[in-house]
Design a protein around this motif. Structure first.
Motif, mmCIF file in Angstrom:
data_model
loop_
_atom_site.group_PDB
_atom_site.id
_atom_site.type_symbol
_atom_site.label_atom_id
_atom_site.label_comp_id
_atom_site.label_asym_id
_atom_site.label_seq_id
_atom_site.Cartn_x
_atom_site.Cartn_y
_atom_site.Cartn_z
ATOM 1 N N ASP A 130 53.409 40.181 51.045
ATOM 2 C CA ASP A 130 54.502 39.991 52.747
ATOM 3 C C ASP A 130 55.462 38.875 52.828
ATOM 4 O O ASP A 130 56.300 39.279 52.852
ATOM 5 C CB ASP A 130 53.517 40.831 53.987
ATOM 6 C CG ASP A 130 52.699 39.501 54.396
ATOM 7 O OD1 ASP A 130 52.032 38.940 53.913
ATOM 8 O OD2 ASP A 130 52.574 38.613 55.116
ATOM 9 N N ARG A 131 54.930 37.969 52.453
ATOM 10 C CA ARG A 131 55.674 36.443 52.456
ATOM 11 C C ARG A 131 55.953 36.079 51.777
ATOM 12 O O ARG A 131 57.283 35.922 51.520
ATOM 13 C CB ARG A 131 54.717 35.382 52.468
ATOM 14 C CG ARG A 131 54.193 34.996 53.975
ATOM 15 C CD ARG A 131 52.486 34.094 53.901
ATOM 16 N NE ARG A 131 52.401 33.942 55.335
ATOM 17 C CZ ARG A 131 52.610 33.242 56.318
ATOM 18 N NH1 ARG A 131 53.905 32.303 56.371
ATOM 19 N NH2 ARG A 131 52.538 32.807 57.549
ATOM 20 N N GLN A 132 56.067 37.506 50.504
ATOM 21 C CA GLN A 132 56.583 37.136 49.318
ATOM 22 C C GLN A 132 58.384 37.671 48.805
ATOM 23 O O GLN A 132 59.660 37.551 48.466
ATOM 24 C CB GLN A 132 56.158 37.976 48.373
ATOM 25 C CG GLN A 132 56.178 37.237 46.480
ATOM 26 C CD GLN A 132 55.351 37.563 45.243
ATOM 27 O OE1 GLN A 132 53.928 37.150 45.524
ATOM 28 N NE2 GLN A 132 55.897 37.535 44.430
ATOM 29 N N GLY A 133 58.037 38.900 49.880
ATOM 30 C CA GLY A 133 59.074 39.494 50.096
ATOM 31 C C GLY A 133 60.062 39.254 49.591
ATOM 32 O O GLY A 133 61.032 40.021 49.337
ATOM 33 N N SER A 134 60.428 38.506 50.389
ATOM 34 C CA SER A 134 62.235 37.951 51.021
ATOM 35 C C SER A 134 61.861 36.194 50.698
ATOM 36 O O SER A 134 60.996 35.523 51.347
ATOM 37 C CB SER A 134 62.415 38.173 52.591
ATOM 38 O OG SER A 134 62.877 39.468 53.337
#
Length: 270
Positions: A106-110
């Motif tokens: 989830d943290r890697q997405g943006s």
């Protein structure tokens, strides 16, 4: 009696007038040169940068490497979304400062990626929560992971600091009124923008027409929406009023189902 003083005084007066005329002409010439320099100085102080927002569609390193052949040559700052399947720093060269948290999907997405040669310095990444994970009341299409606003402060060559932030708003199935994930994230984007001191550039997949915002992000923050006039019109930018914008257009189609959107911004010196 002496008849000479009057001619001497006249000659002195004539000389004084001539000196004053020379001084006035010199001053005018200096003023002219200085006034001619003002536009040049102002132009130099207005930093021009190419910004691109790009949804990578959850594809892996090889696909994104190919995408970068289109994105990279046209960008100084890239706002990335849907990057959870790729570690950008593993595929981009040393020319790029990559700000991406790869500690969880989830943290890697943006993420935000900056061309080092285009700026003076790049700050650290800070993630601001957009909205919690949710089923979005839709068992058929599925829910969403926690969404984050990926924020980086960047100092430009003219000395100005700007705040660059990439985000991915929830999809339409998560828009069902007050308290829905879309509404919550819109509120958090507004709060984030209103407490940002540096000039702000947001690049995002907004999952809505950029300049037809049902949550009134622009009206509530004073930021200017900038999105395409054709196509899905959901990828684009919001920028601080002091930043000038021009030449907004799609780049060539990459392997993603989102065409990258490019714009040139002008940022005044501090």
């Amino acid at each position: 009696m002496s008849p000479r003083p009057a001619p001497l005084i006249q000659r002195a007066g004539t000389l004084a007038v001539a000196v004053l005329a020379v001084v006035a002409a010199s001053s005018a010439a200096i003023a002219s040169v200085r006034s001619a320099d003002v536009p040049k100085a102002a132009a130099a102080a207005n930093e021009q940068l190419r910004v691109v927002t790009a949804n990578l569609a959850f594809r892996g390193p090889d696909a994104v490497r190919n995408d970068w052949n289109t994105i990279g040559p046209n960008a100084d700052i890239v706002f990335v979304q849907e990057a959870k399947n790729v570690r950008l720093r593993d595929i981009l060269g040393d020319a790029w400062a990559v700000r991406q948290d790869t500690s969880s999907d989830d943290r890697q997405g943006s993420a935000v990626v900056i061309r080092k040669s285009a700026v003076k310095s790049v700050g650290d990444l800070l993630l601001v929560k957009g909205t919690d994970a949710s089923s979005c009341n839709n068992a058929e299409e599925g829910g969403i992971m926690t969404r984050w606003i990926a924020r980086v402060d960047v100092q430009l060559n003219n000395g100005r600091w700007i705040r660059a932030a990439s985000l991915h708003m929830p999809p339409p199935r998560c828009q069902y009124g007050l308290g829905s994930p879309f509404a919550v994230m819109a509120d958090n984007v507004v709060a984030f923008a209103n407490r940002s001191d540096p000039l702000l550039v947001l690049g995002a997949d907004w999952n809505k027409v950029v300049d037809a915002d049902p949550n009134e992000i622009g009206a509530r923050t004073g930021l200017k929406p900038r999105g395409p006039d054709t196509g899905p019109r959901i990828d684009g930018f919001y920028v601080s009023p002091a930043i000038t914008t021009n030449d907004l257009h799609y780049l060539a189609q990459t392997g993603s189902d989102h065409r990258p959107v490019q714009m040139t911004i002008g940022v005044p010196a501090p």
